[in-house]
Structure formats: structure tokens, C-alpha cells
Design an enzyme around this catalytic site. Structure first.
Site, PDB file in Angstrom:
ATOM      1  CB  CYS A   1      -4.093   1.691  -1.419  1.00 28.61           C
ATOM      2  SG  CYS A   1      -2.523   2.395  -1.875  1.00 28.61           S
TER       3      CYS A   1
ATOM      4  CB  CYS B   1      -0.980   0.008   1.173  1.00 25.68           C
ATOM      5  SG  CYS B   1      -0.255   0.176   2.811  1.00 25.68           S
TER       6      CYS B   1
ATOM      7  CB  CYS C   1       2.976  -1.952  -7.612  1.00 21.14           C
ATOM      8  SG  CYS C   1       3.720  -3.403  -6.836  1.00 21.14           S
TER       9      CYS C   1
END
Length: 263
Positions: A196, A122, A203
Site C-alpha cells: 500500500c 501494508c 517503511c
């Protein structure tokens, strides 16, 4: 009306449609947006939206506003409701198909030389991803290597997450500190799970192409100014994550990894 003349259960009427079943299958693997579902199914976006609305009206699918782009939404399949629907459909067909009570969850003990690796991500690595890391470790009793990190880690874990893990799940993470994704460069994971919407967008890729999964979970720290409201939010978030972890266990039981399909 005789038993043989009864209408099919509502779950079957919803799930039996080929496109709705395909949508449920895709959402069973990861939370997705409408345009991603349209690409995966090869169907027009307005048709996908129509069938998603039917699934939402039937209580099988929920939508949450994206924290990355507020004009967009992520759709999530309620697997517990699906399990209830399947069980009810079996029982309606014949009493012998009523599911057993108290069946234990699968034990994640992959037959391999190394443990499965699961990374939870996250933004701050202060709430959602540490909760997921702790709960997966607890559920698998150390048979899965669970770790978490953030794209913009905060200075410390949020006290609301520390408290809910301690009080409701008996897990102590008071000494844990947030970790930056950069510290994991080059590490191999079998699954990378973003919790999230902002973290999903940034990412990075990891070696060996781990399976990518997204759980669109609102930040519990943004629930309100009062301590009571904040703690209720962390309690709900932890319960949501715990449910998702339980649904992940059979997937981990199968082991292995695969490419994330990028619409």
C-alpha cells in the site's frame, strides 16, 4: 499481403522503442510514479508521461491513484499481457517459436545455507500483506521464509481476507494476528515488498539493504459497505496478489538481494 509483408505485431511496435522498453523494465521490478520513472530514465517528465500513455493505450500498463497522495498515481506493468504479446510475436515470426503449453512455474529452491526472507508490508496487516504472506508460502512450499507486518496494525485479520484464502486457496489463517513492524527491528530480509502506498512512505530500513519492491494495491476493505461488495473486492485483490506472487517466483529463483534505487 504475404506473410513476409505483414506489419510487426502491436506488442513489438510498442515495446521496441528504447524509452518504452526502459519504462517497462523499471515497472517490471516495482510499481512507480511518473517522477520516479523520469529520474530513473533521465528523461523529461512530460516525455515519460507521453510514452506511458501509449503503453496504457496498448493495454500493457495500468495506473492506480495513490492512497497516500490522491494527486499522484502509481504505474504497474501487466506481465501477463506482456507474456501474451511476446508469445504472439514469436508465433507470428515462425510456428517453431510458439511457446510450450503447461510449463510448470519455477521451484524456488535457492542453493544457499539459509532460506530467502521476504517481508510484506501494508498499513494494517489485516488484509493485503497477510494474503501475500500466505500465498507466497503456498507457492514455495516453505522454501522461502515469508512474513508480513503493518505500520499501524489492526486488532485482527479482516474476515474477507480470511474467507477468500480459505475458500479459494485452501489456506487457513484464522488464528493469525496482525504484527507491528517494530517487532521486526534488526531482522534480515532479502526482499521487502510494500503493498500500500501509505506503508511505502513509512517503511523503515532493514539490515543488509534488502531489495525494495512496491505493489500499489488498493485496500479491499474500503470497497463498499455491503458484505457482497466487500467479498468481491477481497477476491479481486487476492487474485491480483496471486498473479504478482507468480511473477515474483522467477526473481526469487535467482536469489540474492540488491539495493532499492531511490529516485
Amino acid at each position: 499481403m504475404s506473410a513476409s509483408g505483414q506489419a510487426a505485431p502491436a506488442f513489438l511496435r510498442l515495446a521496441a522503442h528504447p524509452l518504452r522498453w526502459r519504462l517497462m523494465t523499471e515497472l517490471g521490478a516495482s510499481d512507480l510514479r511518473v517522477r520516479e520513472l523520469a529520474t530513473l530514465t533521465g528523461e523529461p517528465q512530460n516525455l515519460v508521461s507521453y510514452h506511458l500513455r501509449l503503453l496504457r493505450d496498448g493495454g500493457l500498463v495500468a495506473a492506480t491513484r495513490s492512497s497516500f497522495d490522491g494527486r499522484d498515481s502509481y504505474y504497474h506493468l501487466d506481465l501477463d499481457r506482456c507474456a501474451e504479446g511476446l508469445a504472439g510475436a514469436g508465433a507470428a515470426l515462425h510456428p517453431a517459436l510458439r511457446p510450450g503449453i503447461g510449463t510448470p512455474p519455477p521451484s524456488v529452491r535457492p542453493q544457499r545455507s539459509r532460506r530467502l526472507g521476504v517481508l510484506f508490508v501494508c498499513t494494517g496487516n489485516t488484509g493485503r500483506s497477510p494474503i501475500a504472506e500466505a500465498l507466497l508460502r503456498q507457492h514455495t512450499a516453505g522454501h522461502v521464509e515469508a512474513i508480513s507486518a503493518g505500520s499501524r496494525p489492526g486488532p485482527r485479520l479482516h474476515p474477507g481476507g480470511v474467507r477468500v484464502l480459505r475458500d479459494r486457496y485452501g489456506i487457513d489463517v484464522a488464528d493469525q494476528r496482525p504484527r507491528h513492524l517494530d517487532t521486526l527491528t534488526g531482522r534480515r530480509f532479502d526482499y521487502v515488498i510494500t503493498l500500500c502506498d501509505r506503508a511505502r512512505e513509512v517503511c523503515p530500513e532493514f539490515p543488509q539493504h534488502p531489495r525494495r519492491i512496491h505493489w500499489s494495491i488498493p485496500d479491499p476493505a474500503s470497497a463498499g459497505d455491503s458484505e457482497e461488495a466487500g467479498q468481491r473486492s477481497f477476491t479481486r485483490t487476492a487474485a491480483d496478489i496471486d498473479t504478482r506472487i507468480r511473477h515474483l517466483l522467477p526473481v526469487l529463483e535467482q536469489g540474492g538481494s540488491r539495493h532499492d534505487r531511490k529516485p
